[in-house]
Design an enzyme around this catalytic site. Structure first.
Site, PDB file in Angstrom:
ATOM      1  N   TYR A 142       0.779  -1.278  -0.136  1.00 44.84           N
ATOM      2  CA  TYR A 142      -0.032   0.202  -0.148  1.00 44.84           C
ATOM      3  C   TYR A 142       1.032   1.363   0.106  1.00 44.84           C
ATOM      4  CZ  TYR A 142      -4.820  -2.009   0.471  1.00 44.84           C
ATOM      5  OH  TYR A 142      -5.948  -2.582   0.432  1.00 44.84           O
ATOM      6  N   LYS A 193       3.016 -15.665   1.929  1.00 43.11           N
ATOM      7  CA  LYS A 193       3.263 -16.542   0.862  1.00 43.11           C
ATOM      8  C   LYS A 193       4.859 -16.544   0.596  1.00 43.11           C
ATOM      9  CE  LYS A 193       1.461 -16.995  -3.139  1.00 43.11           C
ATOM     10  NZ  LYS A 193       0.983 -18.548  -2.975  1.00 43.11           N
ATOM     11  N   ASP A 226      -3.165 -17.882   0.243  1.00 40.45           N
ATOM     12  CA  ASP A 226      -4.102 -18.368  -0.614  1.00 40.45           C
ATOM     13  C   ASP A 226      -4.807 -19.704  -0.071  1.00 40.45           C
ATOM     14  OD1 ASP A 226      -1.771 -20.073  -1.042  1.00 40.45           O
ATOM     15  OD2 ASP A 226      -1.989 -20.444  -3.065  1.00 40.45           O
ATOM     16  N   ASP A 250      -6.501  -7.136   3.509  1.00 39.22           N
ATOM     17  CA  ASP A 250      -7.643  -6.619   2.829  1.00 39.22           C
ATOM     18  C   ASP A 250      -8.395  -7.506   2.255  1.00 39.22           C
ATOM     19  OD1 ASP A 250      -8.984  -4.251   1.619  1.00 39.22           O
ATOM     20  OD2 ASP A 250      -8.011  -4.688  -0.162  1.00 39.22           O
ATOM     21  N   ASP A 254     -12.350  -9.092   3.624  1.00 39.86           N
ATOM     22  CA  ASP A 254     -13.711  -9.406   2.844  1.00 39.86           C
ATOM     23  C   ASP A 254     -14.106 -10.772   2.989  1.00 39.86           C
ATOM     24  OD1 ASP A 254     -13.578  -6.537   2.229  1.00 39.86           O
ATOM     25  OD2 ASP A 254     -14.368  -7.038   0.117  1.00 39.86           O
TER      26      ASP A 254
HETATM   27  C1  IPM Z   1     -10.395  -1.430   3.509  1.00 39.12           C
HETATM   28  C2  IPM Z   1     -10.687  -0.840   2.142  1.00 39.12           C
HETATM   29  C3  IPM Z   1      -9.484   0.258   1.648  1.00 39.12           C
HETATM   30  C4  IPM Z   1      -8.337  -0.756   1.798  1.00 39.12           C
HETATM   31  C5  IPM Z   1      -9.677   1.197   0.579  1.00 39.12           C
HETATM   32  C6  IPM Z   1     -11.091   1.877   0.653  1.00 39.12           C
HETATM   33  C7  IPM Z   1      -8.607   2.052   0.253  1.00 39.12           C
HETATM   34  O1  IPM Z   1     -10.891  -1.683   0.984  1.00 39.12           O
HETATM   35  O2  IPM Z   1     -10.432  -0.896   4.500  1.00 39.12           O
HETATM   36  O3  IPM Z   1     -10.514  -2.630   3.401  1.00 39.12           O
HETATM   37  O4  IPM Z   1      -7.899  -1.202   0.589  1.00 39.12           O
HETATM   38  O5  IPM Z   1      -7.579  -0.794   2.594  1.00 39.12           O
HETATM   39 MG    MG Z   2     -10.805  -3.782   1.661  1.00 36.94          MG
END
Ligand code: IPM
Ligand code: MG
Length: 370
Positions: A142, A193, A226, A250, A254
């Site tokens: 990042y 990884k 993975d 990240d 999700d």
């Molecule tokens: C998160 C989001 C952010 C990230 C974006 C909005 C920059 O996806 O907080 O997970 O990638 O960290």
């Molecule tokens: Mg995210």
């Protein structure tokens, strides 16, 4: 009574709507005498760009530096699709993370009993799920340099991002993961990884060393990132705390979020290092979901992730554990009573809007307070 300074950054899309419900909850705890909350407001994301031409202004950054906790809504939307890269809405969030030194991102994935049926996985796979992803938040790809698109002599372009980690960055996030695991089920799974990445090799070495030296009584396992994604959808209950770098975190968070039935349910905390003088940490609390421009302004968004993020603020910034437990219980009870926002509706439930859900949670708090 302690006084806590809150900076409220509602952001874009559904951010302002869900944050309005959090403010009801903050006001309720203030009236109860849990603490005195002094609130300031600021702009972040597209709304800040519209007002100041930046994704967050220096003035609002100064307020964030001075706050005991930042409550963050969500940023982004199609309106700002074409703004310059350095001023895009997400840049405001990334600047907050970097400048406040919020290196530890805590993303719990908890399956509320009332919502097990809303998951895309079988109920027995997710029922009772309670895992915590600890994501490194200020390093890795990042922020690594170089980060650019360059034009080559033959006219091609080349995009570069840099994945980079130092020993101390890995050590401090490892300690956060083990300290949290100690309050849970004493198990840390470290995802990287090392089979293809040098940062993965170093990550695994450092986590192994810190475990041996400081947390040898607890369980550590290493898992390729993975494979971890696959295991999360196969049998997520094998995990307690998962620690990983910024980008894997990240993605894995999700996946973990969706296991629980709704992205709209999950809070997160981003914490800095403890100041040895005051014992305080810089902190930002935000829902895992985004700005959902498609439903913005309709009063239909689910405020629970943002309200639960305030519960994390009570727990981690204000050490008000009883208040945090009470807020979590109020959310669980309201869901158990059959109230739902549209995103988590199912048969035989009663759908309410954003404000209806916020009001019901405050009412339940009042009921629990007796
Ligand atoms: C998160 C989001 C952010 C990230 C974006 C909005 C920059 O996806 O907080 O997970 O990638 O960290
Ligand atoms: Mg995210």
């Amino acid at each position: 009574m302690a006084t806590h300074k809150l900076l409220i950054l509602p952001g874009d899309g559904i951010g302002p709507e869900v944050m309005a419900e959090v403010e009801k909850v903050v006001a309720w705890f203030g009236r109860q005498g849990v603490a005195a909350f002094e609130t300031e407001r600021g702009l972040v994301g597209g709304s800040a760009y519209d007002a100041h031409g930046e994704a967050i202004s220096n003035g609002d950054m100064a307020l964030a530096q001075a706050a005991d906790a930042v409550l963050f809504g969500a940023v982004g939307g199609p309106k700002w699709a074409d703004v310059p890269y350095s001023k895009r809405p997400e840049a405001g969030l990334l600047r907050l993370r970097k400048d406040l030194g919020l290196f530890a991102n805590l993303r719990p994935a908890i399956c509320f009993p009332a919502l097990a049926a809303a998951s895309s996985l079988k109920p027995e796979v997710v029922e009772g799920l309670d895992i915590l992803i600890v994501r490194e938040l200020t390093g890795g790809v990042y922020f690594g340099e170089p980060k650019e698109i360059v034009t080559l002599e033959d006219g091609q372009q080349r995009g570069i991002d840099t994945q980079v980690y130092t020993t101390s960055e890995i050590e401090r996030i490892t300690r956060v993961a083990f300290e949290l695991a100690r309050t849970r089920r004493n198990k840390v799974s470290s995802a990287e990884k090392h089979n293809v990445m040098k940062t993965g090799v170093l990550w695994k070495q450092v986590v192994t060393r810190i475990h041996k030296a400081e947390f040898a009584d607890m369980e550590l396992e290493h898992v390729l990132a993975d494979n971890c994604a696959m295991q999360l959808v196969r049998w997520p209950k094998q995990y307690d705390v998962i620690v990983c770098d910024n980008l894997f975190g990240d993605i894995l968070s999700d996946v973990a979020a969706m296991l629980t039935g709704s992205l709209g349910m999950l809070p997160s905390a981003s914490l800095g290092a403890e100041d040895p003088a005051t014992g305080k940490r810089k902190a930002l609390y935000e829902p895992v979901h985004g700005s959902a421009p498609d439903i913005a302004g309709k009063g239909a968004a689910n405020p629970i992730a943002t309200i639960s993020s305030f519960s994390m603020a009570l727990r981690y910034s204000f050490k008000a554990i009883e208040a945090a437990d009470m807020l979590d219980k109020a959310v669980t009870n309201v869901l158990a009573s059959g109230l739902r926002t549209a995103d988590i509706r199912s048969d035989n439930t009663h759908v309410v809007g954003t404000a209806g859900m916020g009001d019901a949670i405050v009412k339940e708090l009042q009921h629990l307070a007796g």
